[in-house]
Write an enzyme that holds these catalytic residues in place. Sequence first.
Site, short mmCIF file in Angstrom:
data_model
loop_
_atom_site.label_atom_id
_atom_site.label_comp_id
_atom_site.label_asym_id
_atom_site.label_seq_id
_atom_site.Cartn_x
_atom_site.Cartn_y
_atom_site.Cartn_z
N GLU A 173 70.12 98.44 -27.87
CA GLU A 173 70.56 96.89 -28.33
C GLU A 173 69.53 96.41 -29.71
O GLU A 173 68.92 95.94 -29.84
CB GLU A 173 70.90 95.94 -27.99
N GLU A 365 77.13 98.70 -21.60
CA GLU A 365 77.13 97.49 -21.02
C GLU A 365 77.98 96.48 -20.53
O GLU A 365 77.73 96.25 -22.13
CB GLU A 365 74.94 96.79 -21.86
O1 IFM Z 1 69.37 92.48 -19.60
C1 IFM Z 1 69.80 92.99 -20.47
C2 IFM Z 1 69.54 94.17 -21.23
O2 IFM Z 1 68.21 94.24 -21.07
C3 IFM Z 1 70.17 94.46 -22.67
N1 IFM Z 1 71.15 94.28 -22.59
C4 IFM Z 1 71.69 92.41 -22.11
C5 IFM Z 1 71.69 92.59 -20.48
C6 IFM Z 1 71.85 90.98 -19.83
O3 IFM Z 1 70.89 90.13 -21.02
#
Ligand code: IFM
Length: 461
Positions: A173, A365
Amino acid sequence: MNRKDFGEDFIWGVATAAYQIEGAWNEDGKGESIWDRFTHTKSLNPFKQRIYQNQNGDIACDHYHRYKEDLDLMKELSIPNYRFSLSWPRIFPDGTLSSKNQKGIDFYHRLIDACWERDITPNVTIYHWDLPQALEDKGGWTNRDTYLRFLDYTDFVTKEYKDKVPRWFVLNEPLAFTVLGYFLGIHAPGRKGFANFYPAVHHVTLAQGEGGKIAKRNCPDSEIGTTFSCSYIEPVSQDGFLGELHKNAAIRFDALLNCLYIEPMLGMGYPIDRLPSLKVLEKYFQEGDEERMKFDADFIGIQNYTREIVKWSPFMPAVWGTIIEAKKRCEKTTEMGWEIYPEGIYHLLKKYASYSGVKKIYVTENGAAFSDKLVEENGQIRIHDVERINYIKSYLEQVLRAKKEGVPVNGYFIWTFIDNFEWAEGYRPRFGIVYVDYETQKRYIKDSGYWYRDFLLGKEV
Ligand code: IFM
């Protein structure tokens, strides 16, 4: 819904990140990261702490010492893929090759080997936000040199763990860590403003492109890709004179939140046509950068949680719009205050699949934080996290919808395996399918964990 609906070669897993779970922040020669420094530094504003209750990741889930126990739990839940990140300062304490730390290198060998011993495939993220503090002291991502140090680190780890890792993710990200850490200053390293944000964006984009090429050169038989946070964006209204302004604000937000990092990688350059303020980025270009930004990834990872509703605003320079908080417009949100909007992931999958350079997509994710209640039943602790199960199921249904319409989506990783340190929010939001009691470090499988196991074992859910 059944696992079979997604096809035999669809990959399933869970994801975590080093700083959020490992702990052992200064053990076995590990160097300080920007998150160590950020969490250990008191806020100058006595009314606003940097991190919820001044918490930090010093111990976190103690995964550094308990990784075998955690992998046993993963095995018990029949989870075939584990996506985790390497801590750069554990391997190179000051961020440069000369500071090489054998004990840190050995830890990841043990972790990767322990995965294979349990038939769990290791999926490795090279950078999930924990920059060595020594590099931040020289400007961090605002300094062009940091991207070169990142390439050294990438070259080293992809040679070191090469044969044992079939799937690599260059960055996690990039938009999130550059906006939150270099523009808003609410994440490490706490830098603010455009003067930090723009150079950081360009150097991270170079790291993404060149890092991907190095990983592919070193690991030609592995899949190499990178991940992008994304949110489905809609204007608050499209009617009348303001409607047009809201619509254009939504287009600018989409360019910033969803396109800024993928388009230069695909050879399209920055999305300046939709967000003209990005033209400033050209100031940081050196000859050859257009080429450096490009990377022919084997896959992209998309990470989606929510949708954003945008309205025009004359007060927000560069984007000329604001996001309307979900809490102000939704009856129910997750513990993060995020709207639950499963259709969003469907639209995003369609959007990313429409880029001609995207060959394959994994959802790297997706998941939700809800307040979990422990109940004792027949002498056993249970967590009936029905909301999390419903969330995951409803998003998966939309992934399947996109897949059935021809989107090349071929994997899904739940965020996250065990509850962990949620950055500025501390330990309060719990995203895990396994509960962690931070006092005792005991783990308890939530109903969502058992639900995922049943699904993975082929049961109709
Ligand atoms: O915890 C985070 C992760 O580190 C990166 N993506 C979003 C998740 C939830 O906020």
